[in-house]
Motif scaffolding. Structure first.
Motif, PDB file in Angstrom:
ATOM      1  N   SER A 121       0.853  -1.174   0.000  1.00 52.15           N
ATOM      2  CA  SER A 121       0.000   0.000   0.000  1.00 52.15           C
ATOM      3  C   SER A 121       0.899   1.237   0.000  1.00 52.15           C
ATOM      4  O   SER A 121       1.852   1.313   0.765  1.00 52.15           O
ATOM      5  N   ASP A 137       0.951   5.433   0.215  1.00 52.19           N
ATOM      6  CA  ASP A 137       0.272   6.689   0.494  1.00 52.19           C
ATOM      7  C   ASP A 137       0.718   7.670  -0.593  1.00 52.19           C
ATOM      8  O   ASP A 137       1.843   8.168  -0.570  1.00 52.19           O
ATOM      9  N   ASN A 162      -0.115  10.734  -1.370  1.00 52.64           N
ATOM     10  CA  ASN A 162       0.238  12.081  -0.936  1.00 52.64           C
ATOM     11  C   ASN A 162       1.632  12.113  -0.336  1.00 52.64           C
ATOM     12  O   ASN A 162       2.425  13.006  -0.620  1.00 52.64           O
ATOM     13  N   GLN A 163       1.963  11.115   0.472  1.00 48.99           N
ATOM     14  CA  GLN A 163       3.306  11.040   1.063  1.00 48.99           C
ATOM     15  C   GLN A 163       4.350  10.876  -0.041  1.00 48.99           C
ATOM     16  O   GLN A 163       5.405  11.512   0.007  1.00 48.99           O
TER      17      GLN A 163
END
Length: 146
Positions: free
Chosen positions: A4, A6, A8-9
Motif C-alpha cells: 500500500s 500513500d 500524498n506522502q
C-alpha cells in the motif's frame, strides 16, 4: 505481493518538483520539491497561475499552448523531456527539464496537467561554458593552421 502506498506522502517525498495545474492554468498541487526548487511555499503557489514560474517573455507563448492543449485534450510533448527557462521567486533565471502528462476525470475530460520538474541550471551553465571553451580552442587551432 502488493504494498500500500500513500500517494500524498509519495508526492511530497519526491525530490523533483511535482506541479499540477487545472484547465485554467491555476496551480492545484505544489509539492515540497517545487517549494525547494522555485522558492514559493505551497500557500503562495496554490491558486496562482503557472505564470509565477514562467519568465515574462515566454508567458504568452506558454498560455497559448496551454489553452490549446486543454481545448484539444492532446499534448505534443507526452513523454518528451522538455528543457526550458523558468523563474525563481527571487527573480533569478533557471533552466528546468520536465515531463508532462494530462490528467482526466471519470468522463474522460481533461481535468489538468501534471509536470515532474528537475532543476538543470547548473548543468546548463556547465554545458554553456564547455561549448564556449570548445569554440575558443577551435578558433585557436584554426589560427595556428593559417
Amino acid at each position: 505481493m502488493s504494498a500500500s502506498v500513500d500517494v500524498n506522502q509519495l508526492v511530497q517525498a519526491v525530490g523533483d518538483a511535482i506541479v499540477v495545474a487545472d484547465p485554467n492554468n491555476i496551480i492545484t498541487l505544489w509539492n515540497a520539491g517545487a517549494q525547494k526548487m522555485f522558492g514559493f511555499s505551497a500557500d503562495e503557489a496554490l491558486g496562482q497561475p503557472l505564470d509565477i514560474i514562467i519568465p515574462e517573455r515566454l508567458r504568452a507563448r506558454h498560455n497559448e499552448g496551454y489553452a490549446k492543449t486543454m481545448e484539444t485534450g492532446q499534448t505534443k510533448y507526452g513523454s518528451d523531456l522538455l528543457k526550458v527557462p523558468a523563474a525563481h521567486k527571487d527573480g533569478r533565471a533557471m533552466s528546468i527539464a520536465f515531463t508532462v502528462a494530462l490528467l482526466h476525470g471519470a468522463d474522460g475530460e481533461v481535468t489538468g496537467i501534471v509536470a515532474v520538474i528537475r532543476d538543470e541550471t547548473a548543468r546548463f551553465q556547465e554545458d554553456r561554458q564547455l561549448r564556449k571553451r570548445v569554440t575558443e580552442l577551435e578558433a585557436k587551432l584554426a589560427a595556428m593552421a593559417n
